[in-house]
Enzyme design. Sequence first.
Site, PDB file in Angstrom:
ATOM      1  N   HIS A   1      42.660  44.503 -48.132  1.00 32.08           N
ATOM      2  CA  HIS A   1      43.026  43.480 -48.858  1.00 32.08           C
ATOM      3  C   HIS A   1      44.397  42.489 -47.512  1.00 32.08           C
ATOM      4  CE1 HIS A   1      44.800  41.103 -52.519  1.00 32.08           C
ATOM      5  NE2 HIS A   1      45.766  41.940 -52.259  1.00 32.08           N
TER       6      HIS A   1
ATOM      7  N   SER B   1      51.241  41.582 -55.285  1.00 29.67           N
ATOM      8  CA  SER B   1      51.594  41.978 -56.332  1.00 29.67           C
ATOM      9  C   SER B   1      51.533  43.516 -56.731  1.00 29.67           C
ATOM     10  CB  SER B   1      51.613  41.493 -58.260  1.00 29.67           C
ATOM     11  OG  SER B   1      49.928  41.329 -57.922  1.00 29.67           O
TER      12      SER B   1
ATOM     13  N   ASP C   1      37.409  43.733 -48.709  1.00 29.39           N
ATOM     14  CA  ASP C   1      38.985  43.910 -49.392  1.00 29.39           C
ATOM     15  C   ASP C   1      38.351  44.591 -51.340  1.00 29.39           C
ATOM     16  OD1 ASP C   1      41.018  43.251 -51.224  1.00 29.39           O
ATOM     17  OD2 ASP C   1      40.828  41.345 -50.654  1.00 29.39           O
TER      18      ASP C   1
ATOM     19  N   SER D   1      47.262  37.510 -52.617  1.00 28.70           N
ATOM     20  CA  SER D   1      46.762  38.197 -53.582  1.00 28.70           C
ATOM     21  C   SER D   1      46.939  37.380 -54.859  1.00 28.70           C
ATOM     22  CB  SER D   1      47.421  39.401 -53.519  1.00 28.70           C
ATOM     23  OG  SER D   1      46.441  40.159 -54.514  1.00 28.70           O
ATOM     24  N   PHE D   2      48.533  38.031 -55.341  1.00 25.69           N
ATOM     25  CA  PHE D   2      49.221  37.351 -56.651  1.00 25.69           C
ATOM     26  C   PHE D   2      49.796  35.748 -55.976  1.00 25.69           C
ATOM     27  CE2 PHE D   2      53.461  37.051 -57.773  1.00 25.69           C
ATOM     28  CZ  PHE D   2      53.245  36.568 -59.368  1.00 25.69           C
TER      29      PHE D   2
END
Length: 285
Positions: free
Chosen positions: A261, A43, A233, A112-113
């Site tokens: 990340h 995101s 991260d 992630s998202f």
Amino acid sequence: MSASSSEQAVRDPEAGREVIAGGIRTNVHDLGSGAPLLLLHGSGPGVSAYANWRLVMPALAQQARVIAPDLVGFGLTRRPEGFQFTIKNWRRHVLDLLDELGIERCDVVGNSFGGALALSLAVHAPQRVRRLVLMGAAGVPFTITPGLDQVWGYEPSLEAMRGMLDLFAYDRSLVNDQLAELRYRASLRPGVQEAYRDMFPAPRQRWVDALCSDQDAIRALPHETLIVHGRDDRIIPLDNALTFHRLIERSQLHVFGCCGHWTQIEHAERFARLVGDFISEKDKS
């Protein structure tokens, strides 16, 4: 140069093909053949399926049919009027896309998202998911990091985008200014920043919480799951990966050192090989 050659020369690499999924014009990269592999992006500002997965899609497409959509409000998939940014609505969009493509069941990789979304998909539509890969994933409770708060609070400028890359990457030399320019330009598309502001307005801890799946439901997941995380991260804490590993019985955990990340960018070859080996394993169930 012919007209078709000229069109090809200026073609936006972020543009895949358009699929109408649940009435939503959806930009999708669809390449390779074999068992379907769905890639769900993160995101960050200016993100798209192409920006997120471009380094690993060709390798993964050698053994699977890679489906990498721009989710609603990101990339070239515009937000329809009245669409509310919720995990439920994003999940419905993904399921509508799979239906439109005639895909009953697939392996799912979420970043992630997108990891939180992949997890939600496995919890609420377990029959649609074969194997699950969670990479730097949200989806369990954590205190929002300063890095994630900064990412979700992005206001467009090339300097700010370069600052984002410094947060995302352990080794800044691996994510060059070309990527910063790509994502900055993407964040300037009409309607993109307006949508982005609507997704994660302050205070932003509530959006971390809104992406979480019920922990009892996570514990009950039957899927073989690969959990991948960068040790360094600064966006999503490594503790998330440890939590997933504790909760999901049929899980394995791979932590990349000297990695932030973006495992799929900083360690693209290793990540593609790891995922490729995982999805090609014989089903033990």
